[in-house]
Design an enzyme around this catalytic site. Structure first.
Site, PDB file in Angstrom:
ATOM      1  N   ASP A  39       0.828  -1.206   0.000  1.00 24.36           N
ATOM      2  CA  ASP A  39       0.000   0.000   0.000  1.00 24.36           C
ATOM      3  C   ASP A  39       0.860   1.251   0.000  1.00 24.36           C
ATOM      4  OD1 ASP A  39      -2.903  -1.037   1.968  1.00 24.36           O
ATOM      5  OD2 ASP A  39      -2.205  -1.580  -0.021  1.00 24.36           O
ATOM      6  N   ALA A  40       2.002   1.201   0.698  1.00 23.65           N
ATOM      7  CA  ALA A  40       2.882   2.374   0.744  1.00 23.65           C
ATOM      8  C   ALA A  40       3.355   2.727  -0.657  1.00 23.65           C
ATOM      9  CB  ALA A  40       4.081   2.104   1.655  1.00 23.65           C
ATOM     10  N   TYR A  42       1.842   1.812  -3.541  1.00 20.96           N
ATOM     11  CA  TYR A  42       0.680   2.274  -4.303  1.00 20.96           C
ATOM     12  C   TYR A  42       0.373   3.731  -3.958  1.00 20.96           C
ATOM     13  CZ  TYR A  42      -3.976   2.606  -6.264  1.00 20.96           C
ATOM     14  OH  TYR A  42      -5.060   3.001  -6.991  1.00 20.96           O
ATOM     15  N   LEU A  89     -11.179   7.291   0.036  1.00 16.87           N
ATOM     16  CA  LEU A  89     -10.827   8.453   0.837  1.00 16.87           C
ATOM     17  C   LEU A  89      -9.482   9.016   0.405  1.00 16.87           C
ATOM     18  CD1 LEU A  89     -11.738   7.204   4.438  1.00 16.87           C
ATOM     19  CD2 LEU A  89     -13.152   8.546   2.878  1.00 16.87           C
ATOM     20  N   GLU A 132     -11.927   6.803  14.037  1.00 21.73           N
ATOM     21  CA  GLU A 132     -11.946   5.349  14.221  1.00 21.73           C
ATOM     22  C   GLU A 132     -10.800   4.732  13.440  1.00 21.73           C
ATOM     23  OE1 GLU A 132     -15.890   5.419  11.523  1.00 21.73           O
ATOM     24  OE2 GLU A 132     -15.487   3.491  12.457  1.00 21.73           O
ATOM     25  N   LYS A 134      -8.645   2.552  10.854  1.00 22.41           N
ATOM     26  CA  LYS A 134      -8.865   2.135   9.464  1.00 22.41           C
ATOM     27  C   LYS A 134      -8.520   0.657   9.350  1.00 22.41           C
ATOM     28  CE  LYS A 134      -7.750   3.283   4.681  1.00 22.41           C
ATOM     29  NZ  LYS A 134      -7.376   1.895   4.289  1.00 22.41           N
ATOM     30  N   ASP A 136      -8.103  -3.084   7.762  1.00 25.10           N
ATOM     31  CA  ASP A 136      -7.568  -3.534   6.478  1.00 25.10           C
ATOM     32  C   ASP A 136      -8.300  -4.797   6.056  1.00 25.10           C
ATOM     33  OD1 ASP A 136      -4.234  -4.253   5.156  1.00 25.10           O
ATOM     34  OD2 ASP A 136      -5.996  -3.316   4.270  1.00 25.10           O
ATOM     35  N   ARG A 155     -17.581  -3.522  -2.941  1.00 25.91           N
ATOM     36  CA  ARG A 155     -17.484  -2.167  -3.497  1.00 25.91           C
ATOM     37  C   ARG A 155     -17.224  -2.204  -4.991  1.00 25.91           C
ATOM     38  NH1 ARG A 155     -13.164   2.002  -1.165  1.00 25.91           N
ATOM     39  NH2 ARG A 155     -11.707   0.516  -2.066  1.00 25.91           N
ATOM     40  N   TYR A 244     -19.132   1.132   9.218  1.00 26.47           N
ATOM     41  CA  TYR A 244     -18.530   2.457   9.328  1.00 26.47           C
ATOM     42  C   TYR A 244     -19.360   3.564   8.687  1.00 26.47           C
ATOM     43  CZ  TYR A 244     -16.800   1.435   4.570  1.00 26.47           C
ATOM     44  OH  TYR A 244     -16.689   1.092   3.244  1.00 26.47           O
ATOM     45  N   LYS A 308     -13.740  11.835  10.013  1.00 30.12           N
ATOM     46  CA  LYS A 308     -14.868  12.334   9.222  1.00 30.12           C
ATOM     47  C   LYS A 308     -15.514  13.507   9.939  1.00 30.12           C
ATOM     48  CE  LYS A 308     -15.971   7.717   7.395  1.00 30.12           C
ATOM     49  NZ  LYS A 308     -16.963   6.631   7.365  1.00 30.12           N
ATOM     50  N   LYS A 332      -2.759   7.768   7.333  1.00 32.55           N
ATOM     51  CA  LYS A 332      -2.024   6.515   7.309  1.00 32.55           C
ATOM     52  C   LYS A 332      -0.868   6.529   8.309  1.00 32.55           C
ATOM     53  CE  LYS A 332      -4.057   4.289   3.854  1.00 32.55           C
ATOM     54  NZ  LYS A 332      -3.253   3.813   2.720  1.00 32.55           N
ATOM     55  N   CYS A 426      15.083  -7.634 -25.830  1.00 31.79           N
ATOM     56  CA  CYS A 426      13.921  -7.904 -24.983  1.00 31.79           C
ATOM     57  C   CYS A 426      14.064  -9.277 -24.342  1.00 31.79           C
ATOM     58  CB  CYS A 426      12.636  -7.832 -25.812  1.00 31.79           C
ATOM     59  SG  CYS A 426      11.169  -8.401 -24.947  1.00 31.79           S
ATOM     60  N   CYS A 429      11.163 -11.589 -26.200  1.00 32.84           N
ATOM     61  CA  CYS A 429      11.162 -11.930 -27.633  1.00 32.84           C
ATOM     62  C   CYS A 429      12.514 -11.724 -28.313  1.00 32.84           C
ATOM     63  CB  CYS A 429      10.095 -11.124 -28.367  1.00 32.84           C
ATOM     64  SG  CYS A 429      10.483  -9.352 -28.491  1.00 32.84           S
ATOM     65  N   CYS A 456      10.649  -2.330 -25.705  1.00 34.93           N
ATOM     66  CA  CYS A 456      10.899  -3.378 -26.699  1.00 34.93           C
ATOM     67  C   CYS A 456      10.209  -2.967 -27.990  1.00 34.93           C
ATOM     68  CB  CYS A 456      10.350  -4.709 -26.191  1.00 34.93           C
ATOM     69  SG  CYS A 456      10.127  -5.958 -27.487  1.00 34.93           S
ATOM     70  N   CYS A 462       6.147  -9.576 -29.889  1.00 37.30           N
ATOM     71  CA  CYS A 462       6.620  -9.872 -28.534  1.00 37.30           C
ATOM     72  C   CYS A 462       5.457 -10.484 -27.756  1.00 37.30           C
ATOM     73  CB  CYS A 462       7.108  -8.598 -27.851  1.00 37.30           C
ATOM     74  SG  CYS A 462       7.563  -8.823 -26.119  1.00 37.30           S
TER      75      CYS A 462
END
Length: 797
Positions: A39-40, A42, A89, A132, A134, A136, A155, A244, A308, A332, A426, A429, A456, A462
């Site tokens: 996640d860090a 991302y 969020l 509250e 978060k 996971d 979701r 939540y 919130k 976070k 590559c 290929c 490539c 390829c």
């Protein structure tokens, strides 16, 4: 100007790369439950993209991960359309981020500044926030009608999720019927399905004992358990729910977030035991630090805290930004770090041919998860880190997934450390690998520089690029060929049955039935799905081709405006830039794609094998009417001549030939008003080059051919009824959500803004409207309530 030019061009390329990476990671995280980065990492990619788009708003496209949430639902479950979208969020990582959030909330509510300066006499009013942890896990929606649980859904992409009703019924802390009384007639509860640390350890012990698959972390275990096709498997897993929030409601509820959660608790729904009310940002920070200190002792995994705005009226006034609410934020926790050794750098090939370095690490346990690889993004990142094979590196992770390499410990570098070398061929290929060239186009010049990405050149020859291109081509929002998942596509390519998207339309029953996972029925179903895909809309087909930087919304725009594949294929970059939100760089990407002989052959083969495009027609009315002589002159990028100078030249010359003639008549040009001497000289030099004259006349000729020329006969077709107008939505709407109202206004041509100004055309004010309504009344703007707004929509058709 010289320093800024490469920066802007680099931003465009980096944005394209980030979007591609984030889309892939979204798919793996939200759909496959097989996250490939932490996640860090991302979050870093996402916020880098967000920051770049903030610096370059002209590059924002509707299909960017920042404009949108999550990814698509799996076809194995039925689909559920969320009437109220399930939004993600925004994130805070530092104290300053949270203070900035509080400042934005306060400004949005027109509140005076709080007492953060030490002034005892300040008249600030602290905003109340709910706090509250978060969790996971996996976000879900539970629909209760007359107190009875009637549906459960994931979701998904925020708008459409998966129907998991049978599975949520097996979770013991979800009431099948609400307790007590007083609940609304219709109540949609939203929450997180998760697995406690103890439950996770027990599950993995059972899985190991029985020879089954063990899970990397509680989040993966929860997501995998909830999305089993067999509810009996879900029932055997230690899943829990924590509510939540709410979605759709028909009935009365408390007017604070905490009040609603307490009501849910009274009706038998579990909520966080750590739920607290904080007054002001400082108490939020106190809560964040306290939970952080107790994080390891909590019975479940968390990766931050959610704050919130407690008042629902204030939430409605603050509204939403893109695909996230302005009244909530996830703060976070800092990423966790460990030391390990870089054993090797390998290279992977993506759909566009990008050759991306991947770090192979000495396996190390970080916060309970063993990690052994990390993406390095590109060679510029390798150079920035000063990375060499054999180095000891610091890796960081958050969200309990996989790390990123953040630093090299140079004092531990061994004597035999080796430089990271990009392969000349590559790895898939064997084709040549080339470094991309960045082209920065500005007034009067083009600047070339080296890009961060290596590609490539093998294209569809390829296998790696071909597989990814086919996966994109058959995807739901493209050609929508059901039954062709990643593994099936890989088999078709590996067996040599598909060497181009066009080969899909030559597949036979005998070729398919012999593949792993295909029997008689599934083979016939796949052939039927391929046949059904032969009549796509023009927009779907354009999107399916996988043109760089052309997402779903841009494909729709191209189809709607240009009306035919032939026009899109031939459109010059300067003509394409008449389209809203299509900049010159994207226009050149489109033009280069269709000018490529290999791509032309693929399109010819597709059409020859029965692809019949639908919804082709005339040029869009507004697009046809948008070209002017001054606009053309501006698009020629003559140094020193912007919109105002172009208008003066158009007025003086009267035609393109007149302007060209004027540029060479130095006496006439010298007495012309509205252009400075430098611009006049640039004009003269520009049209003194025969190639520039020919280019300008070529563009004008295409405008004539397309029926866009300012002298073309205008068709008696009205444009969109609200084109050029700016509308603002404030307060709550009861008949439709504000997102739906926004979509309807935009479909009628209006721009929907988040603030009221003198340029606002109309304000739609529902219950709870606050400062925006007051400002509209102060400015004497047109204001509609919801009933009047619906009547207006009806009148406009």
């Amino acid at each position: 100007m010289t320093d800024a030019a490469p920066s802007a061009q680099s931003a465009a390329k980096r944005i394209a790369q980030l979007r591609s990476e984030l889309d892939e990671h979204n798919y793996r995280y939200h759909v496959l439950d097989e996250p490939s980065i932490p996640d860090a990492e991302y979050d870093r990619l996402y916020h880098e993209l967000k920051a770049l788009e903030a610096e370059h708003p002209e590059l924002i496209t509707p299909d960017s991960p920042t404009q949108r949430v999550g990814s698509l639902a799996l076809s194995a479950f039925g689909e559920v359309r969320h009437e109220v979208p399930m939004l993600s969020l925004g994130n805070a990582f530092e104290e300053g981020d949270l203070l900035d959030f509080d400042r934005r909330v306060r400004e949005g509510l027109d509140l005076p500044a709080g007492d953060h300066s030490g002034d005892l006499f300040a008249e600030g009013v602290d905003v109340e926030y709910s706090c509250e942890p978060k969790l996971d896990g996996l976000a879900v929606s539970l629909l209760y009608e007359r107190g009875q649980l009637v549906r459960g859904a994931t979701r998904g992409d925020g708008s459409t999720g998966e129907d998991i009703s049978a599975n949520v019924r097996t979770i013991r802390n979800i009431p099948l019927r609400l307790h007590g009384s007083g609940w609304p007639e219709v109540l949609e509860v939203r929450g997180e399905v998760f697995m406690s640390k103890a439950g996770f350890e027990a599950l993995n012990a059972r899985q190991a004992e029985s020879g089954g698959k063990t899970f990397a972390n509680p989040r993966n275990a929860a997501a995998g358990s909830l999305r089993q096709l067999d509810p009996k498997i879900t029932a055997s897993r230690p899943l829990e729910l924590c509510a939540y929030g709410i979605g759709r409601v028909e009935g009365e509820l408390p007017q604070t977030h905490i009040g609603i959660l307490q009501a849910l608790k009274g009706w038998g729904l579990p909520i966080s035991r750590e739920l607290k009310l904080a007054k002001g940002a400082q108490q939020c920070l106190d809560y964040y630090r306290a939970i952080g200190e107790r994080r390891e002792t909590l019975p479940y995994e968390i990766d931050g805290v959610v704050f919130k705005v407690n008042s629902l009226a204030s939430q409605r006034e603050l509204g939403f930004r893109a695909r996230e609410p302005r009244w909530a934020i996830a703060h976070k926790f800092p990423a966790m770090e460990e030391l390990t050794e870089l054993l090797a750098v390998e290279f992977q090939v993506g759909r566009t041919g990008a050759v991306t370095p991947v770090a192979r690490l000495q396996p190390v346990k970080v916060a309970g998860v063993t990690v052994s690889n990390a993406t390095l993004h590109n060679m510029d990142e390798v150079a920035r880190l000063g990375l060499m094979v054999g180095d000891t590196v610091i890796i960081r992770r958050a969200g309990d997934v996989i790390p990123q390499v953040v630093q090299v410990v140079r004092e531990r570098r061994p004597a035999d450390a080796r430089a990271v070398q990009v392969p000349e061929q590559c790895p898939v290929c064997g084709s040549r690998v080339e470094r991309t060239q960045l082209v920065k186009r500005s007034k009067g010049r083009e600047t070339l520089s080296e890009g961060a990405v290596y590609r490539c050149v093998g294209r569809l020859a390829c296998a790696a690029q071909l597989k990814q291109a086919i996966i994109h081509f058959v995807s739901r929002r493209a050609m929508d060929i059901e039954g062709l998942g990643e593994k099936s596509v890989e088999q078709l390519v590996d067996e040599g049955l598909v060497r181009s998207p066009a080969d899909l339309y030559s597949l036979t029953f005998e070729q398919i039935v012999g593949l792993e996972g295909f029997a008689e029925l599934s083979s016939n179903n796949l052939l039927a799905a391929i046949a059904d895909s032969r009549t796509p809309s023009l927009a779907r087909f354009i999107y399916a081709l996988g043109i760089p930087d052309v997402g779903e919304e841009t494909a729709k725009l191209l189809a709607r405006a240009l009306g035919s594949l032939a026009r899109i294929q031939r459109a010059l970059p300067e003509v394409l830039t008449y389209l809203p939100d299509v900049g010159l760089e994207v226009a050149h990407e489109i033009r280069n794609f269709f000018a490529d002989g290999h791509n032309q052959q693929v399109i010819r083969d597709l059409l020859a094998r029965g692809i019949a495009l639908q919804e082709e027609g005339e040029l869009g009315a507004e697009f046809a009417a948008c070209a002017t002589l001054e606009g053309l002159l501006d698009k020629l990028n003559i140094a020193g001549i912007a919109a105002t100078g172009a208008r003066k030249l158009a007025e003086k010359g009267g035609s393109l030939d007149g302007v060209i003639a004027l540029s060479q008549d130095w006496l006439e040009l010298s007495v012309m008003k509205g252009l400075n001497e430098k611009a006049k000289q640039a004009l003269r030099e520009h049209f003194a080059v025969p190639a520039n004259v020919e280019r300008a006349r070529t563009i004008e000729a295409q405008l004539r051919e397309f029926g866009m020329h300012w002298q073309s006969e205008r068709k008696a077709v009205e444009g969109l009824p609200l084109a050029g107008q700016t509308w603002v939505l404030t307060g709550s709407l009861e008949v439709m959500s504000r997102d739906v109202a926004k979509d309807k206004l935009e479909s009628l041509g209006a721009k929907v803004a988040g603030s009221v100004s003198a340029k606002t055309t109309c304000v739609v004010a529902g219950p709870g409207a606050g400062s925006k309504l007051a400002k509209a009344q102060e400015l004497g703007l047109r204001v509609l309530d919801e009933a009047e707004f619906l009547a207006e929509l009806s009148r406009l058709g």
